[in-house]
Design a protein around this motif. Structure first.
Motif, PDB file in Angstrom:
ATOM      1  N   PRO A 173       0.899  -0.989   0.214  1.00 50.84           N
ATOM      2  CA  PRO A 173       0.206   0.046   0.176  1.00 50.84           C
ATOM      3  C   PRO A 173       0.876   1.007   0.022  1.00 50.84           C
ATOM      4  O   PRO A 173       1.910   1.721   0.244  1.00 50.84           O
ATOM      5  CB  PRO A 173      -0.606  -0.309   0.874  1.00 50.84           C
ATOM      6  CG  PRO A 173      -0.535  -1.736   1.533  1.00 50.84           C
ATOM      7  CD  PRO A 173       0.432  -1.891   1.079  1.00 50.84           C
ATOM      8  N   LEU A 174       0.631   2.300  -1.243  1.00 53.43           N
ATOM      9  CA  LEU A 174       0.996   3.492  -0.968  1.00 53.43           C
ATOM     10  C   LEU A 174       0.038   4.582  -0.611  1.00 53.43           C
ATOM     11  O   LEU A 174      -1.110   4.779  -0.250  1.00 53.43           O
ATOM     12  CB  LEU A 174       1.248   3.642  -2.146  1.00 53.43           C
ATOM     13  CG  LEU A 174       2.032   2.787  -3.151  1.00 53.43           C
ATOM     14  CD1 LEU A 174       2.289   2.963  -4.526  1.00 53.43           C
ATOM     15  CD2 LEU A 174       3.619   2.626  -2.746  1.00 53.43           C
ATOM     16  N   ARG A 175       1.476   5.535   0.363  1.00 52.20           N
ATOM     17  CA  ARG A 175       0.322   6.788   0.579  1.00 52.20           C
ATOM     18  C   ARG A 175       1.580   7.646  -0.434  1.00 52.20           C
ATOM     19  O   ARG A 175       2.152   7.938  -0.288  1.00 52.20           O
ATOM     20  CB  ARG A 175       0.810   7.151   1.457  1.00 52.20           C
ATOM     21  CG  ARG A 175       0.407   8.446   2.734  1.00 52.20           C
ATOM     22  CD  ARG A 175       0.714   8.830   4.135  1.00 52.20           C
ATOM     23  NE  ARG A 175       2.264   9.030   3.870  1.00 52.20           N
ATOM     24  CZ  ARG A 175       2.604   8.490   5.326  1.00 52.20           C
ATOM     25  NH1 ARG A 175       2.446   8.165   5.852  1.00 52.20           N
ATOM     26  NH2 ARG A 175       4.429   8.388   5.316  1.00 52.20           N
ATOM     27  N   HIS A 176       0.539   8.842  -1.404  1.00 57.26           N
ATOM     28  CA  HIS A 176       1.031   9.946  -2.073  1.00 57.26           C
ATOM     29  C   HIS A 176       0.691  11.355  -1.411  1.00 57.26           C
ATOM     30  O   HIS A 176       0.209  11.361  -0.544  1.00 57.26           O
ATOM     31  CB  HIS A 176      -0.385  10.206  -3.012  1.00 57.26           C
ATOM     32  CG  HIS A 176      -0.354   8.758  -3.859  1.00 57.26           C
ATOM     33  ND1 HIS A 176       0.180   8.473  -5.281  1.00 57.26           N
ATOM     34  CD2 HIS A 176      -0.969   7.804  -3.986  1.00 57.26           C
ATOM     35  CE1 HIS A 176      -0.439   7.449  -5.814  1.00 57.26           C
ATOM     36  NE2 HIS A 176      -1.119   7.057  -4.663  1.00 57.26           N
ATOM     37  N   ARG A 177       2.012  11.595  -1.987  1.00 56.49           N
ATOM     38  CA  ARG A 177       2.452  12.561  -0.781  1.00 56.49           C
ATOM     39  C   ARG A 177       2.893  14.001  -2.088  1.00 56.49           C
ATOM     40  O   ARG A 177       3.532  13.477  -3.242  1.00 56.49           O
ATOM     41  CB  ARG A 177       3.281  12.787   0.259  1.00 56.49           C
ATOM     42  CG  ARG A 177       5.063  12.118  -0.380  1.00 56.49           C
ATOM     43  CD  ARG A 177       5.649  11.640   0.986  1.00 56.49           C
ATOM     44  NE  ARG A 177       6.982  11.432   0.467  1.00 56.49           N
ATOM     45  CZ  ARG A 177       7.591  10.731   0.832  1.00 56.49           C
ATOM     46  NH1 ARG A 177       7.324  10.872   2.677  1.00 56.49           N
ATOM     47  NH2 ARG A 177       8.480  10.465   1.567  1.00 56.49           N
ATOM     48  N   LYS A 178       2.960  15.136  -1.297  1.00 51.13           N
ATOM     49  CA  LYS A 178       3.311  16.320  -2.661  1.00 51.13           C
ATOM     50  C   LYS A 178       5.286  16.576  -2.697  1.00 51.13           C
ATOM     51  O   LYS A 178       5.611  16.645  -4.316  1.00 51.13           O
ATOM     52  CB  LYS A 178       2.659  17.927  -2.077  1.00 51.13           C
ATOM     53  CG  LYS A 178       2.918  18.784  -3.537  1.00 51.13           C
ATOM     54  CD  LYS A 178       1.701  19.628  -2.809  1.00 51.13           C
ATOM     55  CE  LYS A 178       1.811  20.907  -3.750  1.00 51.13           C
ATOM     56  NZ  LYS A 178       0.932  20.328  -5.218  1.00 51.13           N
ATOM     57  N   ALA A 179       5.841  16.022  -2.123  1.00 52.29           N
ATOM     58  CA  ALA A 179       7.059  16.056  -1.980  1.00 52.29           C
ATOM     59  C   ALA A 179       7.737  15.150  -1.073  1.00 52.29           C
ATOM     60  O   ALA A 179       7.100  14.827  -0.385  1.00 52.29           O
ATOM     61  CB  ALA A 179       7.969  17.360  -2.115  1.00 52.29           C
ATOM     62  N   PRO A 180       8.767  14.736  -1.488  1.00 52.03           N
ATOM     63  CA  PRO A 180       9.596  13.728  -1.016  1.00 52.03           C
ATOM     64  C   PRO A 180       9.688  14.669   0.587  1.00 52.03           C
ATOM     65  O   PRO A 180       9.519  13.189   1.832  1.00 52.03           O
ATOM     66  CB  PRO A 180      10.611  13.338  -1.104  1.00 52.03           C
ATOM     67  CG  PRO A 180      10.347  13.377  -2.624  1.00 52.03           C
ATOM     68  CD  PRO A 180       9.555  15.197  -2.456  1.00 52.03           C
ATOM     69  N   ASP A 181       9.913  15.357   0.967  1.00 49.65           N
ATOM     70  CA  ASP A 181      10.438  15.898   2.662  1.00 49.65           C
ATOM     71  C   ASP A 181       8.761  16.890   3.014  1.00 49.65           C
ATOM     72  O   ASP A 181       9.051  17.613   4.299  1.00 49.65           O
ATOM     73  CB  ASP A 181      11.128  17.183   2.580  1.00 49.65           C
ATOM     74  CG  ASP A 181      11.037  18.607   1.574  1.00 49.65           C
ATOM     75  OD1 ASP A 181       9.805  17.732   0.648  1.00 49.65           O
ATOM     76  OD2 ASP A 181      11.373  19.253   1.488  1.00 49.65           O
TER      77      ASP A 181
ATOM     78  N   ASP B 181       2.196  13.783  -6.712  1.00 50.83           N
ATOM     79  CA  ASP B 181       3.780  13.841  -8.024  1.00 50.83           C
ATOM     80  C   ASP B 181       4.626  13.071  -7.226  1.00 50.83           C
ATOM     81  O   ASP B 181       5.866  12.501  -7.860  1.00 50.83           O
ATOM     82  CB  ASP B 181       4.485  14.951  -7.392  1.00 50.83           C
ATOM     83  CG  ASP B 181       3.729  16.288  -8.232  1.00 50.83           C
ATOM     84  OD1 ASP B 181       3.000  15.972  -8.889  1.00 50.83           O
ATOM     85  OD2 ASP B 181       3.854  17.435  -8.042  1.00 50.83           O
ATOM     86  N   ARG B 182       4.419  11.837  -5.723  1.00 51.35           N
ATOM     87  CA  ARG B 182       5.321  11.289  -5.184  1.00 51.35           C
ATOM     88  C   ARG B 182       4.149  10.180  -4.314  1.00 51.35           C
ATOM     89  O   ARG B 182       3.018  10.670  -3.967  1.00 51.35           O
ATOM     90  CB  ARG B 182       6.850  12.242  -3.642  1.00 51.35           C
ATOM     91  CG  ARG B 182       7.523  13.022  -4.641  1.00 51.35           C
ATOM     92  CD  ARG B 182       8.772  12.480  -5.442  1.00 51.35           C
ATOM     93  NE  ARG B 182       9.318  13.174  -6.220  1.00 51.35           N
ATOM     94  CZ  ARG B 182       9.304  14.033  -7.388  1.00 51.35           C
ATOM     95  NH1 ARG B 182       8.001  13.856  -7.501  1.00 51.35           N
ATOM     96  NH2 ARG B 182       9.657  14.165  -7.754  1.00 51.35           N
ATOM     97  N   PHE B 183       5.423   8.981  -4.437  1.00 51.89           N
ATOM     98  CA  PHE B 183       4.349   8.339  -3.394  1.00 51.89           C
ATOM     99  C   PHE B 183       5.574   7.294  -2.497  1.00 51.89           C
ATOM    100  O   PHE B 183       6.742   6.933  -3.048  1.00 51.89           O
ATOM    101  CB  PHE B 183       3.469   7.354  -4.091  1.00 51.89           C
ATOM    102  CG  PHE B 183       4.031   6.570  -4.836  1.00 51.89           C
ATOM    103  CD1 PHE B 183       4.608   6.980  -5.937  1.00 51.89           C
ATOM    104  CD2 PHE B 183       4.939   5.212  -4.802  1.00 51.89           C
ATOM    105  CE1 PHE B 183       5.010   6.570  -7.175  1.00 51.89           C
ATOM    106  CE2 PHE B 183       5.067   4.226  -5.367  1.00 51.89           C
ATOM    107  CZ  PHE B 183       5.185   5.170  -7.350  1.00 51.89           C
ATOM    108  N   ALA B 184       5.571   6.813  -1.102  1.00 53.19           N
ATOM    109  CA  ALA B 184       6.141   6.356  -0.341  1.00 53.19           C
ATOM    110  C   ALA B 184       4.921   5.059   0.030  1.00 53.19           C
ATOM    111  O   ALA B 184       3.883   4.868   0.438  1.00 53.19           O
ATOM    112  CB  ALA B 184       6.374   6.668   0.927  1.00 53.19           C
ATOM    113  N   ASP B 185       6.213   3.714   0.536  1.00 53.78           N
ATOM    114  CA  ASP B 185       5.370   3.070   1.809  1.00 53.78           C
ATOM    115  C   ASP B 185       4.275   3.684   3.047  1.00 53.78           C
ATOM    116  O   ASP B 185       5.186   4.761   3.376  1.00 53.78           O
ATOM    117  CB  ASP B 185       7.040   2.671   2.326  1.00 53.78           C
ATOM    118  CG  ASP B 185       6.181   0.601   2.320  1.00 53.78           C
ATOM    119  OD1 ASP B 185       5.026   1.329   2.765  1.00 53.78           O
ATOM    120  OD2 ASP B 185       6.678  -0.247   2.010  1.00 53.78           O
ATOM    121  N   GLN B 186       3.447   3.108   2.632  1.00 56.34           N
ATOM    122  CA  GLN B 186       3.029   3.356   3.361  1.00 56.34           C
ATOM    123  C   GLN B 186       2.745   2.903   4.889  1.00 56.34           C
ATOM    124  O   GLN B 186       2.526   3.927   6.074  1.00 56.34           O
ATOM    125  CB  GLN B 186       1.566   2.554   3.534  1.00 56.34           C
ATOM    126  CG  GLN B 186       0.176   3.702   4.111  1.00 56.34           C
ATOM    127  CD  GLN B 186      -1.357   3.681   3.778  1.00 56.34           C
ATOM    128  OE1 GLN B 186      -1.368   2.126   3.421  1.00 56.34           O
ATOM    129  NE2 GLN B 186      -2.326   4.067   4.048  1.00 56.34           N
TER     130      GLN B 186
END
Length: 441
Positions: free
Chosen positions: A418-426, A434-439
């Motif tokens: 499962p992913l969590r979408h976010r606007k930027a890595p920081d 624009d970016r996604f990271a491991d939830q």
């Protein structure tokens, strides 16, 4: 003749009779529109002191009949929208959405944007007249007959087509008048029109009579042809091509193979169809069109219907420029749709795929991403791309399957985490795409 025929039968009763598929005696109406109209007794006559043969009348009836048959679905759509009118037209509840989709033929699979656009039309009529429209014929004016000749309604006494020694050229022969107001039949003569076929027409295809139409003062011939193609399979696919949508990278595609033990392995690294330049040009044309529309609206308010107003000439010039920009936008969208569809099908052929899976974004409503980005997402020609993709894939025997968009971006495509979408890595708490990271992080 076609315009007069449309004006005479542009009403709900006649459209329902034609769509029923039966005449007054209960007999099934023919599939050809001109034959169906003649069975119903809907005919038209040429102007006085002008002599035309029966094939010309057939073409007018065919053109009017096709238009009257196509309006039936829009009539049912408008009727369903008005019958299930919501309390707040801009914000339907889930129950109201279920009700309107249930009332529309094929409503459960209809894009939301189609219902929304028709609702806006009804709202405009309601604000103007203080009531809901009776039917679609109050929403849409009687259409004018297009400047075209549907030669498919003719026979060899009016038009013929045959290939020559060069398979890329054909000879179209048809009877045309020698004067604008032909009186006797002697004013008609046979005219030979050599036509160069486009490279998309197969050499061994069976040609049919084309449709002649005017395009910027030039006569264009739209060739119709029939040829055998492989039949697409409904099941048993081993190699598939998956297609995903983007913004600047309009399309991303990757092929996979399904093994006998159920494992799925990728074939290569995939590819991307980048159309940033074309989309930027399309965006510039849209902004220019909006600017011109704003100026013409201001001129119309100042002119107030006076033909002798000093701004009338400027208003005419701007109206012509708007039509020119609209034609450029239409041509650009059409070229982009064909190019993108051709690229996807070529990727499938190169990978040996027998099915193409594409995300169904016909109901996409861009919200919450800023005015500019929302507009750019809404201007994408996804529906045209999918339609042309189906056409090109059918010639190669490849099936095209649309996949519901819900939850398609929820998991990692490689490990299904499962992913969590976010606007930027920081910016971990700022939602975005624009970016996604491991939830789990």
């Amino acid at each position: 003749m076609a315009t007069n025929l449309l004006a005479e039968h542009w009403n709900a009763a006649d459209v329902d009779v034609l769509a029923s598929g039966e005449d007054a005696g209960g007999r099934v109406l023919p599939s050809n529109a001109w034959m169906a109209l003649r069975r119903l007794g809907w005919t038209t006559a040429q102007a006085e002191a002008v002599r035309v043969n029966d094939r010309i009348v057939r073409m007018a009836q065919e053109q009017a009949g096709r238009t009257l048959r196509s309006v039936k679905w829009r009539a049912d759509l408008a009727a369903a929208v008005t019958e299930t009118w919501p309390v707040e037209p801009g914000k339907r509840t889930p129950q109201e959405w279920d009700a309107v989709r249930e009332a529309i033929p094929g409503g459960p699979h209809l894009p939301t944007s189609v219902i929304t656009s028709r609702t806006r039309q009804v709202v405009a009529i309601q604000r103007r007249h203080g009531r809901l429209p009776a039917d679609v014929f109050e929403l849409e004016r009687t259409p004018h007959g297009a400047q075209m000749l549907l030669l498919s309604a003719c026979d060899s006494q009016q038009a013929t087509i045959a290939r020559g020694e060069d398979p890329g050229r054909v000879l179209l022969r048809l009877q045309l008048p020698t004067r604008p107001d032909p009186r006797p039949y002697q004013d008609w003569t046979w005219v030979a029109c050599p036509i160069t076929l486009p490279p998309t027409v197969p050499r061994g295809a069976l040609l049919h009579l084309p449709t002649l139409r005017l395009h910027h003062g030039t006569v264009r011939a739209d060739p119709a042809y029939t040829h055998a193609v492989p039949k697409a399979r409904r099941a048993g696919h081993a190699v598939a091509l998956g297609v995903d949508w983007g913004l600047n990278t309009l399309l991303s595609a990757g092929a996979v193979r399904r093994h006998d033990d159920g494992r799925i392995s990728p074939l290569g690294t995939g590819g991307m169809f980048r159309a940033a330049g074309v989309l930027a040009k399309q965006h510039r044309l849209r902004r220019e069109s909006e600017h011109l529309h704003a100026k013409t609206d201001q001129y119309e308010r100042l002119i107030a219907g006076a033909d002798t107003h000093p701004l009338t000439g400027k208003h005419t010039v701007l109206a012509d420029e708007i039509r020119h920009i609209s034609a450029r936008r239409s041509n650009l969208n059409d070229a982009l749709a064909w190019s993108a569809a051709r690229w996807v099908v070529d990727q499938g052929i190169a990978a040996g795929a027998t099915v193409i899976y594409v995300e169904d974004l016909r109901s996409l409503e861009a919200r919450g991403m800023g005015r500019t980005l929302n507009t750019r997402l809404s201007q994408a020609v996804r529906g045209q791309i999918v339609e042309r993709m189906r056409h090109l894939a059918a010639e190669a025997g490849i099936a095209v399957v649309t996949v519901p968009a819900r939850n398609t971006s929820r998991h990692c495509p490689r490990c299904l985490t499962p992913l969590r979408h976010r606007k930027a890595p920081d910016r971990h708490n700022a939602p975005g795409w624009d970016r996604f990271a491991d939830q789990r992080r």
